[in-house]
Design a protein around this motif. Structure first.
Motif, PDB file in Angstrom:
ATOM      1  N   ALA A  50       0.826  -1.206   0.000  1.00  0.00           N
ATOM      2  CA  ALA A  50       0.000   0.000   0.000  1.00  0.00           C
ATOM      3  C   ALA A  50       0.860   1.257   0.000  1.00  0.00           C
ATOM      4  O   ALA A  50       0.600   2.208  -0.752  1.00  0.00           O
ATOM      5  CB  ALA A  50      -0.939  -0.008   1.206  1.00  0.00           C
ATOM      6  N   ARG A  51       1.897   1.274   0.825  1.00  0.00           N
ATOM      7  CA  ARG A  51       2.763   2.461   0.882  1.00  0.00           C
ATOM      8  C   ARG A  51       3.485   2.666  -0.441  1.00  0.00           C
ATOM      9  O   ARG A  51       3.630   3.810  -0.912  1.00  0.00           O
ATOM     10  CB  ARG A  51       3.751   2.311   2.039  1.00  0.00           C
ATOM     11  N   ARG A  52       3.935   1.589  -1.072  1.00  0.00           N
ATOM     12  CA  ARG A  52       4.655   1.709  -2.338  1.00  0.00           C
ATOM     13  C   ARG A  52       3.721   2.185  -3.452  1.00  0.00           C
ATOM     14  O   ARG A  52       4.097   3.035  -4.265  1.00  0.00           O
ATOM     15  CB  ARG A  52       5.305   0.373  -2.695  1.00  0.00           C
ATOM     16  N   LEU A  53       2.518   1.645  -3.501  1.00  0.00           N
ATOM     17  CA  LEU A  53       1.561   2.071  -4.524  1.00  0.00           C
ATOM     18  C   LEU A  53       1.093   3.504  -4.284  1.00  0.00           C
ATOM     19  O   LEU A  53       0.912   4.272  -5.242  1.00  0.00           O
ATOM     20  CB  LEU A  53       0.368   1.111  -4.547  1.00  0.00           C
ATOM     21  N   ASP A  54       0.903   3.876  -3.029  1.00  0.00           N
ATOM     22  CA  ASP A  54       0.549   5.263  -2.710  1.00  0.00           C
ATOM     23  C   ASP A  54       1.636   6.214  -3.212  1.00  0.00           C
ATOM     24  O   ASP A  54       1.337   7.282  -3.766  1.00  0.00           O
ATOM     25  CB  ASP A  54       0.369   5.442  -1.204  1.00  0.00           C
ATOM     26  N   ALA A  55       2.896   5.832  -3.023  1.00  0.00           N
ATOM     27  CA  ALA A  55       4.005   6.676  -3.469  1.00  0.00           C
ATOM     28  C   ALA A  55       4.024   6.831  -4.986  1.00  0.00           C
ATOM     29  O   ALA A  55       4.478   7.860  -5.510  1.00  0.00           O
ATOM     30  CB  ALA A  55       5.335   6.095  -2.982  1.00  0.00           C
ATOM     31  N   SER A  99      -2.413  -0.717   8.732  1.00  0.00           N
ATOM     32  CA  SER A  99      -2.121   0.292   7.714  1.00  0.00           C
ATOM     33  C   SER A  99      -3.359   0.969   7.158  1.00  0.00           C
ATOM     34  O   SER A  99      -3.267   2.028   6.533  1.00  0.00           O
ATOM     35  CB  SER A  99      -1.357  -0.345   6.557  1.00  0.00           C
ATOM     36  N   GLY A 100      -4.517   0.339   7.381  1.00  0.00           N
ATOM     37  CA  GLY A 100      -5.730   0.884   6.806  1.00  0.00           C
ATOM     38  C   GLY A 100      -5.807   0.734   5.298  1.00  0.00           C
ATOM     39  O   GLY A 100      -6.632   1.387   4.640  1.00  0.00           O
ATOM     40  N   ALA A 101      -4.963  -0.131   4.715  1.00  0.00           N
ATOM     41  CA  ALA A 101      -4.986  -0.345   3.267  1.00  0.00           C
ATOM     42  C   ALA A 101      -6.355  -0.854   2.845  1.00  0.00           C
ATOM     43  O   ALA A 101      -6.946  -1.700   3.528  1.00  0.00           O
ATOM     44  CB  ALA A 101      -3.902  -1.345   2.872  1.00  0.00           C
ATOM     45  N   PRO A 102      -6.894  -0.358   1.737  1.00  0.00           N
ATOM     46  CA  PRO A 102      -8.244  -0.760   1.328  1.00  0.00           C
ATOM     47  C   PRO A 102      -8.326  -2.231   0.935  1.00  0.00           C
ATOM     48  O   PRO A 102      -7.467  -2.742   0.218  1.00  0.00           O
ATOM     49  CB  PRO A 102      -8.538   0.145   0.128  1.00  0.00           C
TER      50      PRO A 102
END
Length: 319
Positions: A50-55, A99-102
């Motif tokens: 999630a963090r990598r895709l958000d970036a 993380s709250g990732a969807p």
């Protein structure tokens, strides 16, 4: 009919379930140290993704396809651990807290629909067409995408087939089911080496040549202009009316990759608007590492598939 040590449990009214040959499914479904450790690893992995895709500015959603055990536990006919709180549900809770990732929830709509027309095949691990429609709608809702009405207005035929669980029994058991199709506006514009070898008939050992497959479908009249990369397993399989075909009627372009690992090189090269990750609940027992180059992997599998084994070569020489 007998299960014959095949890992298949025969439930009420001929319903078949995959329970594993060595108790591995029960050990994972129950709230055990093993299942807790595996789900913690998945939680960390999804948070990292999630963090990598958000970036990268890419919208994303993960989903776990519930096992038939979790949707029709009453038809199993015997006690089984963890069915009131299955691994996919526990993972979604853990991800939400971490993380709250969807994550797209398929458990709730499938349970809500189970008492009408079946959402799972009686002699297989996969959904009926109705189950696929429920999942398709859930993905569209999760991504604020329009539902293509013609996907729900397909033609139907009644067919009989021996599915995966049924063929493991002695004697094998087939199933009459209703097959649906719908008008296709999307066209396939690309496929990797593994798909080409499988479809060409050149494979010496054609069975099981799916993991590593990649196809790209494009729909010039799609109501949603976004480009999607879909990582998943047999639930996304593109031939037939499955998730890839359905999503390609909504989105302009769908890249469907049969892999539990995310190919980050591919994601960064394509730069999609959306990444979807799907995995069957029973496959959660193995946590991927996301170190894969999908087309290299496919090319290697394709080369092996057309290369005769030593035994086959000797047999040819002796003819």
């Amino acid at each position: 009919m007998k299960a014959s040590g095949s890992g298949v449990a025969v439930g009420h009214e001929g319903w078949l379930y995959w329970v594993g040959r060595a108790g591995e499914v029960e050990a994972f479904y129950g709230d055990t140290a093993t299942s807790r450790r595996i789900l913690r690893r998945w939680t960390r992995l999804i948070g990292h993704r999630a963090r990598r895709l958000d970036a990268l500015g890419i919208r994303h959603v993960h989903t776990v396809v519930p096992d038939k055990l979790a949707i029709y536990p009453d038809l199993l006919g015997r006690p089984f651990p963890g069915l009131d709180d299955p691994p996919g549900v526990r993972l979604a809770r853990s991800v939400a807290a971490d993380s709250g990732a969807p994550m797209a929830n398929l458990q709730t709509p499938l349970v809500a629909a189970r008492d009408g027309e079946p959402v799972y095949l009686r002699t297989d691990t996969h959904w009926t067409y109705r189950g696929y429609l429920i999942a398709y709608r859930a993905f569209c809702e999760a991504l604020n995408a329009p539902v293509a009405d013609h996907v729900f207005a397909g033609t139907s035929t009644r067919e009989t087939f021996t599915f995966d669980l049924g063929e493991k029994l002695v004697p094998p058991v087939d199933e009459a089911y209703v097959a649906y199709d719908f008008p296709r506006h999307a066209e396939r514009i690309d496929a990797n080496a593994l798909v080409e070898v499988r479809e060409s008939g050149r494979a010496v050992r054609p069975r099981g040549l799916f993991v590593g497959s990649r196809v790209v479908l494009q729909n010039k009249t799609a109501p949603d202009p976004r480009r999607v990369i879909l990582f998943g397993d047999s639930y996304i399989y593109s031939p037939g009316a499955r998730l890839t075909a359905m999503l390609a009627e909504t989105f302009h372009e769908v890249h469907a990759i049969w892999s539990a690992n995310i190919d980050w090189r591919y994601v960064e090269a394509v730069r999609p608007d959306v990444v979807i990750f799907e995995i069957a609940e029973r496959f959660l027992r193995q946590v991927p590492n996301d170190r894969i180059h999908i087309d290299r992997f496919a090319e290697a599998r394709a080369r092996r598939a057309v290369r005769p084994t030593l035994r086959e070569q000797i047999r040819r020489w002796l003819r």
